[in-house]
Design an enzyme around this catalytic site. Structure first.
Site, PDB file in Angstrom:
ATOM      1  N   THR A 119       1.031  -1.064  -0.112  1.00 29.92           N
ATOM      2  CA  THR A 119       0.183  -0.154  -0.132  1.00 29.92           C
ATOM      3  C   THR A 119       0.487   1.278   0.179  1.00 29.92           C
ATOM      4  OG1 THR A 119      -2.097  -1.019   1.345  1.00 29.92           O
ATOM      5  CG2 THR A 119      -1.964   1.536   1.695  1.00 29.92           C
TER       6      THR A 119
ATOM      7  N   LYS B 112      -0.560  -1.109  -4.124  1.00 29.28           N
ATOM      8  CA  LYS B 112      -2.291  -0.070  -4.434  1.00 29.28           C
ATOM      9  C   LYS B 112      -2.470   0.504  -3.703  1.00 29.28           C
ATOM     10  CE  LYS B 112      -6.171  -1.502  -1.245  1.00 29.28           C
ATOM     11  NZ  LYS B 112      -6.659  -2.281  -0.733  1.00 29.28           N
TER      12      LYS B 112
ATOM     13  N   LYS C  66      -3.952   5.118  -1.791  1.00 30.96           N
ATOM     14  CA  LYS C  66      -5.181   4.998  -1.227  1.00 30.96           C
ATOM     15  C   LYS C  66      -5.299   6.360  -2.556  1.00 30.96           C
ATOM     16  CE  LYS C  66      -5.489   2.453   1.509  1.00 30.96           C
ATOM     17  NZ  LYS C  66      -7.061   1.258   1.762  1.00 30.96           N
TER      18      LYS C  66
ATOM     19  N   ASP D 197     -15.066  -3.231  -1.403  1.00 30.02           N
ATOM     20  CA  ASP D 197     -14.901  -3.455  -0.550  1.00 30.02           C
ATOM     21  C   ASP D 197     -16.037  -3.151   0.531  1.00 30.02           C
ATOM     22  OD1 ASP D 197     -13.032  -3.946   1.664  1.00 30.02           O
ATOM     23  OD2 ASP D 197     -11.517  -2.430   0.818  1.00 30.02           O
TER      24      ASP D 197
ATOM     25  N   LYS E  15     -12.519  -9.548   3.207  1.00 28.86           N
ATOM     26  CA  LYS E  15     -11.395  -9.564   4.429  1.00 28.86           C
ATOM     27  C   LYS E  15     -12.323 -10.129   5.025  1.00 28.86           C
ATOM     28  CE  LYS E  15      -9.722  -4.660   3.114  1.00 28.86           C
ATOM     29  NZ  LYS E  15      -9.920  -3.381   3.369  1.00 28.86           N
TER      30      LYS E  15
ATOM     31  N   ASP F 206      -0.792  -7.199   2.433  1.00 22.45           N
ATOM     32  CA  ASP F 206       0.561  -6.830   3.732  1.00 22.45           C
ATOM     33  C   ASP F 206       0.359  -5.894   4.940  1.00 22.45           C
ATOM     34  OD1 ASP F 206      -0.836  -5.051   2.893  1.00 22.45           O
ATOM     35  OD2 ASP F 206       0.554  -2.896   2.002  1.00 22.45           O
TER      36      ASP F 206
END
Length: 328
Positions: free
Chosen positions: A126, A150, A152, A226, A248, A300
């Site tokens: 991230t 990834k 943000k 998500d 998740k 991660d």
């Protein structure tokens, strides 16, 4: 009837390496819930991170586990699934039960859960939300050891951020996480621009509960739910608007339900991403087992902490694997 098990749930605080910044704010530490279940011979462990945007806290999760233990003499995964709501508390308890069963049976988790035999996986790393110049620098440093980044995003100056990251890491695969910030944007146009920089997935472009805004969006990049995706009950509706879902364990409330989410997603023709919250390797182990079925992996969490547990997952050259698999 007294329970044949002893159970405890405690809170642990783990410092973040630097700070972890998304559109909702920055974190300098994460509080996780550690659940332990013992049958007198073996002890199963389960770690979970509260879903802060749902109002969960570590204290609430501990209370939920304690209440369940007081009300149920026998602990089994199906009872946990049916008598506890999805979320961190159920995840910690469910994963502790899986761990205990692995030890009792002498079998690996993938065998008990009927998941693929585990192999090393490429995991995203991230890049926290920052100004474009900082994100370019962070991406350049991360690309030295990670193949998948990834980003943000915040809904403002996102094109500049993605362009900067692409300059800093031109050969890296890219995922962007809008964190529900694109409600006011032309999502198809944003995705078309980002596709030119190699972005291959857009996470949660609109607010959870506003997924209908995607009804007529023709995106050249798959859109991934998500915050909108928690349990298998969510999949039929999400399949109308998304091409992928991010599973998740904390959102699903354990590996048991997470497997059901994966099965429902595959049946609906959706691709799968397996992600994580900020966490130690203890939480990543069951997620890693499920991630063998995923097209994208984002595990991660331990890399974003100042330190990890003893006997951690092994991260090297952008790959993740259990420490026991090193050299095999």
């Amino acid at each position: 009837m007294p329970s044949p098990y002893s159970l405890s749930a405690t809170i642990e605080r783990w410092p973040v390496r630097g700070s972890f910044v998304i559109s909702r704010g920055a974190k300098t530490h994460v509080d996780v819930v550690m659940c332990k279940i013992s049958d007198g011979n073996f002890t199963g462990l389960g770690e979970a991170t509260p879903i802060y945007y749902k109002g969960e806290t570590a204290e609430i999760a501990v209370q939920e586990i304690q209440i369940f233990a007081e009300q149920h003499a026998l602990f089994d995964r199906q009872a946990v699934l049916h008598h506890m709501p999805s979320g961190a508390a159920r995840n910690a308890l469910d994963c502790a039960l899986w761990d205990l069963e692995c030890q009792q049976s002498g079998k690996a988790l993938y065998e008990l859960a009927d998941l693929p035999r585990p192999s090393a996986l490429a995991t995203a790393f991230t890049i926290s939300l920052a100004d474009p110049m900082q994100m370019e620098s962070d991406a350049r440093a991360a690309a030295a050891s990670h193949r998948l980044l990834k980003l943000k995003l915040s809904g403002k100056d996102d094109r500049e951020r993605v362009a900067a990251v692409h300059r800093g890491a031109p050969h890296a695969r890219l995922i962007v996480d809008a964190n529900e910030s694109w409600n006011h944007l032309d999502i198809a146009a944003e995705a078309a621009i980002m596709a030119k920089w190699g972005v291959e997935l857009v996470e949660q472009p609109v607010s959870a509960g506003q997924d209908h805004l995607l009804a007529n969006v023709q995106s050249p990049i798959p859109l991934c739910a998500d915050e909108s995706c928690h349990t298998s009950d969510d999949i039929p509706d999400l399949a109308r608007y998304y091409q992928a879902v991010n599973i998740k364990l904390d959102k699903a409330g354990g590996l048991t339900e997470a497997i059901r989410v994966a099965e429902a997603a595959e049946q609906a023709g959706l691709k799968i991403m397996v992600g994580c919250m900020l966490s130690t390797s203890q939480a990543i182990r069951p997620a890693f087992a499920l991630a063998q079925r995923a097209q994208w992996v984002d595990l991660d969490g331990p890399l974003l902490l100042a330190k990890d547990r003893e006997n951690p997952m092994h991260f090297e050259d952008g790959m993740v694997m259990p420490a026991a698999q090193i050299g095999k």
